[in-house]
Design an enzyme around this catalytic site. Structure first.
Site, PDB file in Angstrom:
ATOM      1  N   GLU A 150     -27.370  25.359 -39.482  1.00  0.00           N
ATOM      2  CA  GLU A 150     -27.475  23.941 -39.854  1.00  0.00           C
ATOM      3  C   GLU A 150     -26.116  23.382 -40.248  1.00  0.00           C
ATOM      4  O   GLU A 150     -25.784  22.242 -39.922  1.00  0.00           O
ATOM      5  CB  GLU A 150     -28.484  23.754 -40.983  1.00  0.00           C
ATOM      6  CG  GLU A 150     -29.909  24.152 -40.601  1.00  0.00           C
ATOM      7  CD  GLU A 150     -30.362  23.536 -39.290  1.00  0.00           C
ATOM      8  OE1 GLU A 150     -30.195  22.322 -39.097  1.00  0.00           O
ATOM      9  OE2 GLU A 150     -30.892  24.289 -38.443  1.00  0.00           O
ATOM     10  N   TRP A 193     -24.357  22.704 -37.157  1.00  0.00           N
ATOM     11  CA  TRP A 193     -24.779  21.451 -36.509  1.00  0.00           C
ATOM     12  C   TRP A 193     -23.966  20.279 -37.015  1.00  0.00           C
ATOM     13  O   TRP A 193     -23.631  19.366 -36.271  1.00  0.00           O
ATOM     14  CB  TRP A 193     -26.275  21.197 -36.724  1.00  0.00           C
ATOM     15  CG  TRP A 193     -27.080  21.783 -35.623  1.00  0.00           C
ATOM     16  CD1 TRP A 193     -27.729  22.978 -35.618  1.00  0.00           C
ATOM     17  CD2 TRP A 193     -27.275  21.224 -34.315  1.00  0.00           C
ATOM     18  NE1 TRP A 193     -28.315  23.194 -34.402  1.00  0.00           N
ATOM     19  CE2 TRP A 193     -28.065  22.128 -33.579  1.00  0.00           C
ATOM     20  CE3 TRP A 193     -26.863  20.042 -33.692  1.00  0.00           C
ATOM     21  CZ2 TRP A 193     -28.440  21.896 -32.261  1.00  0.00           C
ATOM     22  CZ3 TRP A 193     -27.252  19.810 -32.380  1.00  0.00           C
ATOM     23  CH2 TRP A 193     -28.020  20.735 -31.676  1.00  0.00           C
ATOM     24  N   TRP A 251     -36.373  -0.694 -22.739  1.00  0.00           N
ATOM     25  CA  TRP A 251     -36.840  -0.728 -24.136  1.00  0.00           C
ATOM     26  C   TRP A 251     -37.719  -1.940 -24.393  1.00  0.00           C
ATOM     27  O   TRP A 251     -37.654  -2.932 -23.675  1.00  0.00           O
ATOM     28  CB  TRP A 251     -35.647  -0.767 -25.097  1.00  0.00           C
ATOM     29  CG  TRP A 251     -34.766   0.428 -25.012  1.00  0.00           C
ATOM     30  CD1 TRP A 251     -33.495   0.460 -24.504  1.00  0.00           C
ATOM     31  CD2 TRP A 251     -35.071   1.765 -25.424  1.00  0.00           C
ATOM     32  NE1 TRP A 251     -32.986   1.740 -24.585  1.00  0.00           N
ATOM     33  CE2 TRP A 251     -33.934   2.560 -25.137  1.00  0.00           C
ATOM     34  CE3 TRP A 251     -36.180   2.375 -25.993  1.00  0.00           C
ATOM     35  CZ2 TRP A 251     -33.880   3.920 -25.413  1.00  0.00           C
ATOM     36  CZ3 TRP A 251     -36.127   3.730 -26.269  1.00  0.00           C
ATOM     37  CH2 TRP A 251     -34.989   4.486 -25.979  1.00  0.00           C
ATOM     38  N   ASN A 300     -36.185  17.011 -43.028  1.00  0.00           N
ATOM     39  CA  ASN A 300     -35.704  17.096 -41.647  1.00  0.00           C
ATOM     40  C   ASN A 300     -36.824  17.087 -40.607  1.00  0.00           C
ATOM     41  O   ASN A 300     -36.759  16.390 -39.594  1.00  0.00           O
ATOM     42  CB  ASN A 300     -34.840  18.334 -41.473  1.00  0.00           C
ATOM     43  CG  ASN A 300     -34.446  18.556 -40.026  1.00  0.00           C
ATOM     44  OD1 ASN A 300     -34.985  19.428 -39.354  1.00  0.00           O
ATOM     45  ND2 ASN A 300     -33.533  17.754 -39.522  1.00  0.00           N
ATOM     46  N   TRP A 309     -32.960   3.694 -30.052  1.00  0.00           N
ATOM     47  CA  TRP A 309     -32.590   4.588 -31.152  1.00  0.00           C
ATOM     48  C   TRP A 309     -31.605   3.931 -32.113  1.00  0.00           C
ATOM     49  O   TRP A 309     -31.574   4.267 -33.311  1.00  0.00           O
ATOM     50  CB  TRP A 309     -32.030   5.903 -30.610  1.00  0.00           C
ATOM     51  CG  TRP A 309     -30.770   5.777 -29.799  1.00  0.00           C
ATOM     52  CD1 TRP A 309     -30.680   5.627 -28.442  1.00  0.00           C
ATOM     53  CD2 TRP A 309     -29.421   5.787 -30.282  1.00  0.00           C
ATOM     54  NE1 TRP A 309     -29.369   5.539 -28.054  1.00  0.00           N
ATOM     55  CE2 TRP A 309     -28.569   5.642 -29.157  1.00  0.00           C
ATOM     56  CE3 TRP A 309     -28.837   5.913 -31.543  1.00  0.00           C
ATOM     57  CZ2 TRP A 309     -27.184   5.616 -29.271  1.00  0.00           C
ATOM     58  CZ3 TRP A 309     -27.447   5.891 -31.654  1.00  0.00           C
ATOM     59  CH2 TRP A 309     -26.640   5.742 -30.524  1.00  0.00           C
ATOM     60  N   TRP A 344     -29.892  11.021 -33.737  1.00  0.00           N
ATOM     61  CA  TRP A 344     -30.721  10.003 -33.074  1.00  0.00           C
ATOM     62  C   TRP A 344     -30.621  10.122 -31.563  1.00  0.00           C
ATOM     63  O   TRP A 344     -31.606   9.993 -30.847  1.00  0.00           O
ATOM     64  CB  TRP A 344     -30.359   8.599 -33.550  1.00  0.00           C
ATOM     65  CG  TRP A 344     -31.103   8.231 -34.802  1.00  0.00           C
ATOM     66  CD1 TRP A 344     -30.655   8.327 -36.083  1.00  0.00           C
ATOM     67  CD2 TRP A 344     -32.449   7.754 -34.884  1.00  0.00           C
ATOM     68  NE1 TRP A 344     -31.631   7.933 -36.962  1.00  0.00           N
ATOM     69  CE2 TRP A 344     -32.738   7.568 -36.251  1.00  0.00           C
ATOM     70  CE3 TRP A 344     -33.437   7.454 -33.957  1.00  0.00           C
ATOM     71  CZ2 TRP A 344     -33.978   7.108 -36.706  1.00  0.00           C
ATOM     72  CZ3 TRP A 344     -34.677   6.989 -34.400  1.00  0.00           C
ATOM     73  CH2 TRP A 344     -34.934   6.817 -35.762  1.00  0.00           C
TER      74      TRP A 344
END
Length: 474
Positions: free
Chosen positions: A274, A277, A305, A340, A358, A381
């Site tokens: 993590e 990341w 969209w 999360n 997004w 996102w």
DNA sequence: CCTGGAGTTGTCCTA
DNA sequence: TTAGGACAACTCCAG
């Protein structure tokens, strides 16, 4: 007489393991400053939740600096220029930031100062490795996480944090007017942060307390526990990390020391992933600064969209009629944080079931999250939306009801944030919208009055999303 | 340059 | 009830 050095605090609100501060001290008497910069941030001025955090974090930093932190607001270039001329500063110290707008700003300041004969020393205080260091064999940046992670781990050699002896710290006291945190106006007029005060302790000491709590109970069950929002198996260190109250290096060192010999390497490894990341997101942001607003995969520029403002507002308020979504959105609003697993569920729902870009979700998170971080927020996102480089395949659409049954089976998380469903039995709590209404009434719930009806049909909206993605190929 | 293997976190249908 | 395959192809990355 000792020379005066300027220590410019930014995203490194700590004394320990702070390379710029350590260097500044060894060089003379330190004038420590913080500048609230809304001038250069453009669309990425601090959100409301982040401002609350910053207020308290600065208060703590000021305290540890013996109330000698100088506070300013405005354009740093102008402010630093003036300080240098007033105080005869010969050297300026800071730790690097990686947001595109901050990089540009800092470049300009550095160029001006060096031209004027003032030395500038910048350091890495917030990443395990600089974004330009962790590259593929052909010297181009990674776009896929796993190989990035492997390389990242290989390169980790020295994780010993720097120790600061505060006795060696000689600070220039500030004038009265520069010591008032209130003058930065970081707190909102309406005190919506009461809940946050109970949960969070911004500042360096709070960061270490949080880490200790995680190491004592959490990390031993991290690998699987991290998926369950009602468990305390995640570190919740993200806001501390974002403001630099603790460094990833300190986290690694403390975790390694505390878990040594406990035979939980697998759990620790997952926690390392993590942190990696975060490194990966910073690397992507550095090499592709446009990811904050633009699709990494430009095929998505043609995505049809919906942009339904009403649905966006319903999602923001947590009134979608899907309890796990509503619980998540209300957790965010009330506590400045969201687990999360739930972040993924609500994000998938916004993009894939509501058909909203997004970027709208990223903006809302930016304003509401205490840990709002441009690199993590943008990359995550894009990952959910499927337009990132290493993104989830488009057909991977989370079903909020299935996710809720799987990861909040007893509805504990839902009940914590959706009080109107507190008396709803486990069997009905994941999807009251399709429950028998007389059955619901027995537990005092009338749809459309006590709890909203679902805003979209999951099956239909899933089909629509799959078709929309398919249309990109035509 | 070519090649083969791999890629955070899921869902749904069928047998 | 449960396990396995389909869902799509494409790009990335190391050798």
């Amino acid at each position: 007489m000792n020379p005066v050095t300027l220590m410019w605090f930014r995203q490194d609100l700590r004394l320990q393991d702070n390379p710029a501060l350590t260097a500044a001290i060894s060089d003379g008497h330190v004038l420590p400053i913080y500048i609230l910069d809304d001038t250069n941030a453009g669309a990425w001025q601090l959100g409301a939740a982040s401002r609350w955090w910053l207020h308290h974090s600065l208060q703590q930093l000021d305290k540890t600096l013996d109330h000698k932190l100088w506070l300013f607001q405005g354009d740093p270039q102008r402010i630093i220029r003036q300080l240098i001329s007033e105080h005869g500063i010969g050297t300026v110290y800071w730790n690097r930031c990686y947001e595109p707008w901050r990089i540009n700003r800092d470049k300009g300041i550095k160029a001006e100062l060096e031209k004027a004969g003032v030395a500038v020393h910048s350091f890495n205080a917030s990443l395990l490795s600089e974004p330009w260091m962790n590259l593929k064999q052909d010297d181009t940046p990674y776009k896929v996480f796993t190989p990035f992670y492997k390389k990242c781990i290989q390169q980790l050699s020295d994780i010993d944090p720097l120790k600061l002896d505060s006795d060696t710290l000689t600070l220039i006291p500030c004038q009265q007017k520069q010591g008032k945190i209130e003058s930065l106006n970081l707190l909102p007029k309406i005190a919506w942060y009461k809940q946050m005060e109970k949960i969070w302790s911004p500042g360096e000491a709070g960061a270490h307390e949080r880490l200790i709590r995680f190491i004592q109970s959490g990390i031993e069950n991290y690998k699987t526990g991290r998926d369950f929002p009602s468990l305390n198996a995640v570190s919740r260190i993200s806001p501390h990390l974002h403001f630099g109250e603790i460094s990833p290096r300190q986290i690694l060192a403390n975790v390694a020391q505390a878990t040594h010999g406990h035979q939980i390497e697998g759990q620790v490894e997952h926690y390392h992933r993590e942190l990696a990341w975060r490194e990966f997101s910073y690397s992507l942001l550095y090499h592709y600064p446009e990811i904050t607003t633009q699709n990494m995969n430009r095929n998505f520029d043609r995505f049809p969209w919906m942009n339904n403002a009403k649905l966006l507002s319903i999602w923001q308020q947590g009134k979608t009629g899907y309890p796990i979504i509503d619980a998540g959105m209300r957790e965010l609003w009330n506590t400045g944080y969201m687990h999360n697993r739930v972040r993924m569920i609500v994000a998938s729902f916004l993009v894939k079931n509501l058909g909203i870009p997004w970027q709208r979700g990223a903006e809302w998170f930016w304003d509401c999250l205490l840990d709002a971080d441009l690199a993590n927020n943008s990359c995550s996102w894009q990952w959910v939306a499927g337009c990132g480089t290493d993104a989830a395949p488009y057909f991977r659409i989370f079903n909020p009801v299935t996710q809720s049954q799987k990861f909040d089976a007893k509805g504990e998380y839902i009940r914590a944030y959706v009080p109107e469903l507190r008396n709803c039995p486990d069997k009905l709590i994941h999807d009251p919208g399709s429950a028998d209404e007389t059955e619901l009434a027995k537990h005092g719930i009338r749809l459309g009055r006590d709890y909203p009806r679902p805003v979209v049909d999951l099956k239909e909206s899933r089909e629509a999303a799959l078709n929309a993605y398919k249309s990109l190929k035509e």
